[in-house]
Motif scaffolding. Structure first.
Motif: not given
Length: 228
Positions: A144-148, A132-135, A35-38, A124-128
């Motif tokens: 795309y790979i998480s910056p961390r 958006a960047d990943a998408l 629901a949150g991701i949607r 999963k603990d991404f910020i908005f």
């Protein structure tokens, strides 16, 4: 309980109906997470959620039925894992982009996801803005790979091994082959990994040594005597 849901595209389209919508399937066994991701997705222009489900097997079925442009896929689920789902989908669909979501932020997990056919990996603990960047990156550039999970850039001055930033065994394997002129596909075949995984390691390698092209990597390998 079956939590799979199909959405009617006319009910989720924005006012800009003429604009191409990236048709998205959400796969996560946690209802609140979906629901949150949607909600985040529907706040971005150009995305529409065409379905969601909580089960890996159902995800494969819905991927066949809907042929979405993008799948946001949870890594760890009961039954089929995200890795297994990605492999199944890639057996019949090579066009749909897959962004793996996970609470695990280890490089090894990202590598497994890429090897299974995922285009990207996001903690999963991404910020908005990270979402958006990943998408955007997955949709436009295919990866795309998480910056961390990316190492901090380091300088590459010096001309001996002692002054070189520490590289992993896999990074050294990639470096030697890139410097020898091998293509991504050849490296992947020789090491038994996917081209996406080769690109992932090469990207990390370039950031690690502070270089941006193959010629620079070749000079770096020669300067530090890494081709012996």
């Amino acid at each position: 309980m079956n939590e799979s849901i199909l959405y009617h595209p006319r009910l989720i389209s924005t006012a800009d109906d003429h604009m191409h919508q990236t048709r998205t399937l959400l796969v996560d066994d946690h209802l609140l997470a979906r629901a949150g991701i949607r909600a985040l997705l529907e706040s971005l222009p150009g995305y529409s959620v065409v379905g969601e489900c909580a089960d890996g097997t159902e995800a494969v079925t819905m991927a066949k039925t809907l042929s979405p442009d993008l799948i946001l896929l949870d890594l760890m689920m009961p039954g089929l894992s995200g890795i297994e789902v990605a492999r199944h989908i890639r057996s019949f669909n090579h066009d749909t982009k897959i962004l793996m979501l996970s609470v695990v932020d280890r490089q090894e997990s990202a590598e497994k996801a890429l090897d299974a056919g995922a285009n990207g990996y996001l903690a999963k603990d991404f910020i908005f803005q990270e979402l958006a960047d990943a998408l955007s990156s997955v949709r436009e550039r295919g990866h795309y790979i998480s910056p961390r999970l990316q190492p901090s850039p380091a300088g590459s001055e010096g001309a001996d091994k002692s002054s070189a930033p520490a590289l992993t065994a896999r990074q050294l394997e990639i470096l030697k082959r890139v410097a020898s002129g091998m293509t991504t596909k050849t490296i992947a075949r020789e090491l038994g990994i996917s081209p996406k995984t080769v690109e992932f390691h090469r990207s990390q390698l370039m950031q690690r040594v502070g270089l941006r092209d193959v010629a620079g990597l070749t000079r770096y390998a020669l300067q530090h005597a890494l081709l012996d």
